[in-house]
Write a protein that holds these residues in place. Structure first.
Motif, PDB file in Angstrom:
ATOM      1  N   GLY B 278       0.806  -1.215   0.000  1.00  0.00           N
ATOM      2  CA  GLY B 278       0.000   0.000   0.000  1.00  0.00           C
ATOM      3  C   GLY B 278       0.842   1.269   0.000  1.00  0.00           C
ATOM      4  O   GLY B 278       0.313   2.380   0.085  1.00  0.00           O
ATOM      5  N   ARG B 279       2.148   1.106  -0.059  1.00  0.00           N
ATOM      6  CA  ARG B 279       3.028   2.280   0.007  1.00  0.00           C
ATOM      7  C   ARG B 279       3.086   2.983  -1.351  1.00  0.00           C
ATOM      8  O   ARG B 279       3.137   2.332  -2.398  1.00  0.00           O
ATOM      9  CB  ARG B 279       4.428   1.831   0.418  1.00  0.00           C
ATOM     10  N   ILE B 280       3.040   4.305  -1.292  1.00  0.00           N
ATOM     11  CA  ILE B 280       3.168   5.086  -2.535  1.00  0.00           C
ATOM     12  C   ILE B 280       4.401   5.974  -2.407  1.00  0.00           C
ATOM     13  O   ILE B 280       4.745   6.452  -1.328  1.00  0.00           O
ATOM     14  CB  ILE B 280       1.914   5.955  -2.817  1.00  0.00           C
ATOM     15  N   TYR B 281       5.026   6.187  -3.550  1.00  0.00           N
ATOM     16  CA  TYR B 281       6.236   7.032  -3.579  1.00  0.00           C
ATOM     17  C   TYR B 281       6.448   7.449  -5.025  1.00  0.00           C
ATOM     18  O   TYR B 281       6.687   6.602  -5.882  1.00  0.00           O
ATOM     19  CB  TYR B 281       7.438   6.221  -3.072  1.00  0.00           C
ATOM     20  N   ARG B 282       6.320   8.718  -5.323  1.00  0.00           N
ATOM     21  CA  ARG B 282       6.507   9.125  -6.711  1.00  0.00           C
ATOM     22  C   ARG B 282       6.740  10.645  -6.798  1.00  0.00           C
ATOM     23  O   ARG B 282       6.146  11.418  -6.043  1.00  0.00           O
ATOM     24  CB  ARG B 282       5.270   8.756  -7.534  1.00  0.00           C
ATOM     25  N   TRP B 283       7.612  10.981  -7.705  1.00  0.00           N
ATOM     26  CA  TRP B 283       7.860  12.404  -8.005  1.00  0.00           C
ATOM     27  C   TRP B 283       6.911  12.841  -9.124  1.00  0.00           C
ATOM     28  O   TRP B 283       6.680  12.091 -10.061  1.00  0.00           O
ATOM     29  CB  TRP B 283       9.300  12.620  -8.496  1.00  0.00           C
ATOM     30  N   PHE B 284       6.434  14.061  -9.013  1.00  0.00           N
ATOM     31  CA  PHE B 284       5.579  14.666 -10.063  1.00  0.00           C
ATOM     32  C   PHE B 284       6.097  16.064 -10.378  1.00  0.00           C
ATOM     33  O   PHE B 284       6.463  16.817  -9.460  1.00  0.00           O
ATOM     34  CB  PHE B 284       4.125  14.802  -9.591  1.00  0.00           C
ATOM     35  N   PRO B 285       6.110  16.459 -11.660  1.00  0.00           N
ATOM     36  CA  PRO B 285       6.446  17.861 -11.990  1.00  0.00           C
ATOM     37  C   PRO B 285       5.266  18.797 -11.648  1.00  0.00           C
ATOM     38  O   PRO B 285       4.118  18.346 -11.668  1.00  0.00           O
ATOM     39  CB  PRO B 285       6.688  17.792 -13.500  1.00  0.00           C
ATOM     40  N   ILE B 286       5.588  20.015 -11.348  1.00  0.00           N
ATOM     41  CA  ILE B 286       4.528  20.994 -11.047  1.00  0.00           C
ATOM     42  C   ILE B 286       4.665  22.157 -12.038  1.00  0.00           C
ATOM     43  O   ILE B 286       5.770  22.708 -12.199  1.00  0.00           O
ATOM     44  CB  ILE B 286       4.662  21.520  -9.602  1.00  0.00           C
ATOM     45  N   PRO B 287       3.588  22.473 -12.697  1.00  0.00           N
ATOM     46  CA  PRO B 287       3.656  23.616 -13.657  1.00  0.00           C
ATOM     47  C   PRO B 287       4.142  24.882 -12.955  1.00  0.00           C
ATOM     48  O   PRO B 287       3.774  25.135 -11.793  1.00  0.00           O
ATOM     49  CB  PRO B 287       2.213  23.755 -14.136  1.00  0.00           C
ATOM     50  N   GLU B 288       4.949  25.693 -13.702  1.00  0.00           N
ATOM     51  CA  GLU B 288       5.551  26.892 -13.095  1.00  0.00           C
ATOM     52  C   GLU B 288       4.507  27.919 -12.696  1.00  0.00           C
ATOM     53  O   GLU B 288       4.701  28.704 -11.774  1.00  0.00           O
ATOM     54  CB  GLU B 288       6.540  27.526 -14.091  1.00  0.00           C
ATOM     55  N   SER B 289       3.366  27.873 -13.420  1.00  0.00           N
ATOM     56  CA  SER B 289       2.342  28.891 -13.157  1.00  0.00           C
ATOM     57  C   SER B 289       1.660  28.704 -11.804  1.00  0.00           C
ATOM     58  O   SER B 289       1.043  29.627 -11.279  1.00  0.00           O
ATOM     59  CB  SER B 289       1.285  28.839 -14.274  1.00  0.00           C
ATOM     60  N   ILE B 290       1.838  27.527 -11.244  1.00  0.00           N
ATOM     61  CA  ILE B 290       1.109  27.236 -10.001  1.00  0.00           C
ATOM     62  C   ILE B 290       1.952  27.708  -8.815  1.00  0.00           C
ATOM     63  O   ILE B 290       3.118  27.334  -8.673  1.00  0.00           O
ATOM     64  CB  ILE B 290       0.818  25.735  -9.897  1.00  0.00           C
ATOM     65  N   THR B 291       1.356  28.472  -7.988  1.00  0.00           N
ATOM     66  CA  THR B 291       2.033  28.927  -6.759  1.00  0.00           C
ATOM     67  C   THR B 291       1.291  28.453  -5.524  1.00  0.00           C
ATOM     68  O   THR B 291       1.873  28.304  -4.454  1.00  0.00           O
ATOM     69  CB  THR B 291       2.106  30.460  -6.724  1.00  0.00           C
ATOM     70  N   SER B 292       0.014  28.224  -5.672  1.00  0.00           N
ATOM     71  CA  SER B 292      -0.735  27.633  -4.559  1.00  0.00           C
ATOM     72  C   SER B 292      -1.786  26.693  -5.146  1.00  0.00           C
ATOM     73  O   SER B 292      -2.283  26.935  -6.245  1.00  0.00           O
ATOM     74  CB  SER B 292      -1.415  28.730  -3.725  1.00  0.00           C
ATOM     75  N   MET B 293      -2.041  25.706  -4.415  1.00  0.00           N
ATOM     76  CA  MET B 293      -2.972  24.718  -4.976  1.00  0.00           C
ATOM     77  C   MET B 293      -3.432  23.756  -3.890  1.00  0.00           C
ATOM     78  O   MET B 293      -2.925  23.735  -2.769  1.00  0.00           O
ATOM     79  CB  MET B 293      -2.281  23.940  -6.077  1.00  0.00           C
ATOM     80  N   THR B 294      -4.401  22.915  -4.353  1.00  0.00           N
ATOM     81  CA  THR B 294      -4.846  21.779  -3.537  1.00  0.00           C
ATOM     82  C   THR B 294      -4.580  20.520  -4.365  1.00  0.00           C
ATOM     83  O   THR B 294      -4.874  20.494  -5.562  1.00  0.00           O
ATOM     84  CB  THR B 294      -6.344  21.892  -3.242  1.00  0.00           C
ATOM     85  N   MET B 295      -3.996  19.595  -3.745  1.00  0.00           N
ATOM     86  CA  MET B 295      -3.746  18.320  -4.436  1.00  0.00           C
ATOM     87  C   MET B 295      -4.739  17.296  -3.910  1.00  0.00           C
ATOM     88  O   MET B 295      -4.885  17.150  -2.687  1.00  0.00           O
ATOM     89  CB  MET B 295      -2.337  17.810  -4.169  1.00  0.00           C
ATOM     90  N   VAL B 296      -5.379  16.613  -4.822  1.00  0.00           N
ATOM     91  CA  VAL B 296      -6.298  15.542  -4.404  1.00  0.00           C
ATOM     92  C   VAL B 296      -5.945  14.256  -5.151  1.00  0.00           C
ATOM     93  O   VAL B 296      -5.369  14.285  -6.236  1.00  0.00           O
ATOM     94  CB  VAL B 296      -7.775  15.909  -4.665  1.00  0.00           C
ATOM     95  N   ILE B 297      -6.275  13.136  -4.516  1.00  0.00           N
ATOM     96  CA  ILE B 297      -6.085  11.817  -5.146  1.00  0.00           C
ATOM     97  C   ILE B 297      -7.451  11.173  -5.286  1.00  0.00           C
ATOM     98  O   ILE B 297      -8.217  11.107  -4.314  1.00  0.00           O
ATOM     99  CB  ILE B 297      -5.173  10.924  -4.301  1.00  0.00           C
ATOM    100  N   SER B 298      -7.761  10.774  -6.521  1.00  0.00           N
ATOM    101  CA  SER B 298      -9.061  10.124  -6.760  1.00  0.00           C
ATOM    102  C   SER B 298      -8.832   8.727  -7.332  1.00  0.00           C
ATOM    103  O   SER B 298      -7.741   8.402  -7.807  1.00  0.00           O
ATOM    104  CB  SER B 298      -9.888  10.963  -7.735  1.00  0.00           C
TER     105      SER B 298
END
Lengths: 200, 319
Positions: B278-298
């Motif tokens: 059940g362990r998760i581990y992963r890198w994701f790129p973040i668009p430069e335009s984003i400075t604040s956000m909410t991350m959700v997993i569906s």
């Protein structure tokens, strides 16, 4: 040498008469066979009894011996053996064969000789001569020859049963037999038949 | 036997008899006299006696002469016994028995079959004489020996079979233990590999957390899966984030999908597949335009969706 002083006796044993009885037996004459048994039976029974040391066994072997003599009488050759020698050899062979078939196997003791009985019927002079010849052997030679003759064992078995070294058993046998030959040699050269002794 | 071998090699030469080369002695020796005396008394072993007899029949005149001397002496010893009268019934039995026993006829000799030379005469002498007593091996020994041999062979066969069977059983047990050990080793290797991987992940996490520009977002279970937990390390300088934590196992044909939610749009970022633990581990790129956000997993179909499906499984927020 002893034989030089040994007197070879007049042998009263009638070779020719016994040889004739064997010849007639070989031709199927029952009377000749009965006479042959009457002449030699006591000596042969004494021999098988000495070897077997058992009266019943000795009687059985005596029957066997004379049945064998009857069968083989036609092939008897007086040039090879004197009649009594031939019968004695057959009797000893049959008695030793009976010893061999006993359960005791090859472990045997030397049968006792018993007191010498001068009573003889077949060849008193020859018997006396044979006895005196045997007595002239050394104790060891006589003992070993008795062991071999009366037990029917091989020399190595005699050594094992008597406790004598094998080499000694062989040497005593050779010396004893050679001495007996020297003693009996004049007898063979002169012959033992009554016709020879009496010059008939 | 040694004695007989010595005898055969002692004082002999090669002599031609009837065109055949035979070995015969030149003169009597003590060994010859000894053998002849023992042979005439029947005191040789059966093998020695037959060899000596064959030697005479081959034409050794010296040995034949010695034997002829002693064969009489053997019988003379028999003269020394005391005569004993056998019971009368034995005489009657013998005379009755011989009525049924006919003397064996000897074949008549034709002039052609008569012995022509010395060798033939030796054969005649030996064959017509009563045979000396040949020492017979003990019949009991002869009868028992094959049985002893059979018992020994059977015991040996049983021992060999038992040893083979025991070896097989031991081999099977060792094979089974070896299989178990191999399986355990494989599991340990996988576990070690997993641990090494996790150790690498932890090194990455520690390295990322130790950077001053890293922002840490708490990832909390949401709605139906309150047990989900984790964290998001946002490397502002390099515009990427590391998501790690634990999520419930996904049903077949489904996968988790990460979304960046801003006030204007819902940006799909990538798929997340937890390992069997059940362990998760992963890198994701973040668009430069984003400075604040909410991350959700569906939870989405395995290929991913264009917009997040409800309910959300986890949420993290960065203002």
């Amino acid at each position: 040498m002893d034989q030089e002083s040994q007197t070879v006796p007049k042998i009263e044993y009638d070779n020719a008469a016994l040889a004739a009885l064997i010849k007639k037996t070989g031709e199927g004459d029952p009377t000749a066979f009965a006479d042959l048994y009457d002449s030699t039976g006591n000596l042969i029974f004494g021999l098988v009894l000495r070897i077997l040391t058992d009266q019943t066994l000795a009687e059985e072997v005596l029957l066997d011996v004379y049945t064998h003599i009857r069968k083989e009488s036609a092939s008897y050759n007086p040039e090879n053996f004197m009649p009594l020698e031939w019968i004695i050899t057959i009797a000893r062979t049959r008695a030793v064969m009976r010893l061999d078939s006993n359960k005791e196997g090859r472990k045997r003791t030397l049968p006792e000789a018993g007191e010498t009985d001068p009573k003889t019927t077949v060849a008193p002079a020859l018997q006396d001569f044979a006895r005196s010849s045997i007595e002239s052997l050394t104790h060891s030679q006589k003992e070993i020859l008795d062991w071999i003759f009366y037990t029917g064992l091989s020399c190595s078995e005699v050594a094992a049963n008597s406790g004598k070294p094998l080499g000694a058993v062989k040497t005593y046998t050779r010396l004893g037999m050679s001495k007996l030959y020297d003693l009996f040699c004049p007898l063979y050269e002169r012959g033992t038949g009554s016709e020879n002794d009496n010059g008939e | 036997m040694i004695c007989f071998a010595l005898f055969m090699s002692a004082g002999r030469d090669q002599k031609t008899i009837m065109g055949n080369k035979t070995l015969s002695h030149e003169k009597p020796t003590e060994e010859i006299r000894e053998l002849a005396a023992l042979f005439s008394l029947g005191a040789l072993t059966q093998h020695e006696a037959r060899s000596f007899e064959a030697h005479i029949l081959e034409g050794c005149r010296v040995c034949e002469k010695e034997y002829n001397k002693f064969k009489h002496i053997t019988a003379e010893i028999g003269f020394t016994v005391n005569e004993t009268a056998a019971p009368d019934y034995i005489r009657e039995m013998i005379l009755a028995r011989i009525e049924h026993v006919a003397p064996e006829k000897i074949p008549e000799q034709t002039p052609e079959s008569e012995p022509k030379d010395e060798e033939a005469s030796a054969k005649t002498i030996l064959s017509s004489a009563p045979r000396p007593v040949l020492t017979q091996p003990s019949s009991r020994r002869l009868n028992i020996f094959p049985w002893i041999l059979a018992v020994i062979l059977a015991a040996a066969a049983a021992l060999i079979f038992y040893a083979y069977y025991s070896e097989q059983v031991a081999n099977d047990r060792l094979e089974s233990e070896l299989d178990t050990i191999r399986s355990e080793k494989q599991n340990l290797e996988l576990s070690l590999e997993d641990q090494k991987s996790w150790e690498g992940d932890l090194q990455q996490i520690i390295s990322t957390v130790s950077k001053p520009e890293t922002r840490i977002l708490h990832l909390a279970g949401y709605d139906k899966v309150p047990t989900a937990s984790g964290a998001i390390l946002w490397d502002v300088q390099e515009n990427k984030c590391l998501i790690f934590g634990y999520m419930p196992p996904v049903p077949s044909g489904k996968a988790y999908q990460l979304w960046y939610l801003t006030s204007k749009e819902q940006i799909p970022s990538g798929m997340l597949r937890p390992n069997p633990d059940g362990r998760i581990y992963r890198w994701f790129p973040i668009p430069e335009s984003i400075t604040s956000m909410t991350m959700v997993i569906s939870l989405e179909p395995e290929g991913g969706s264009k917009s997040p499906s409800l309910p959300w499984y986890a949420i993290g927020r960065k203002d």
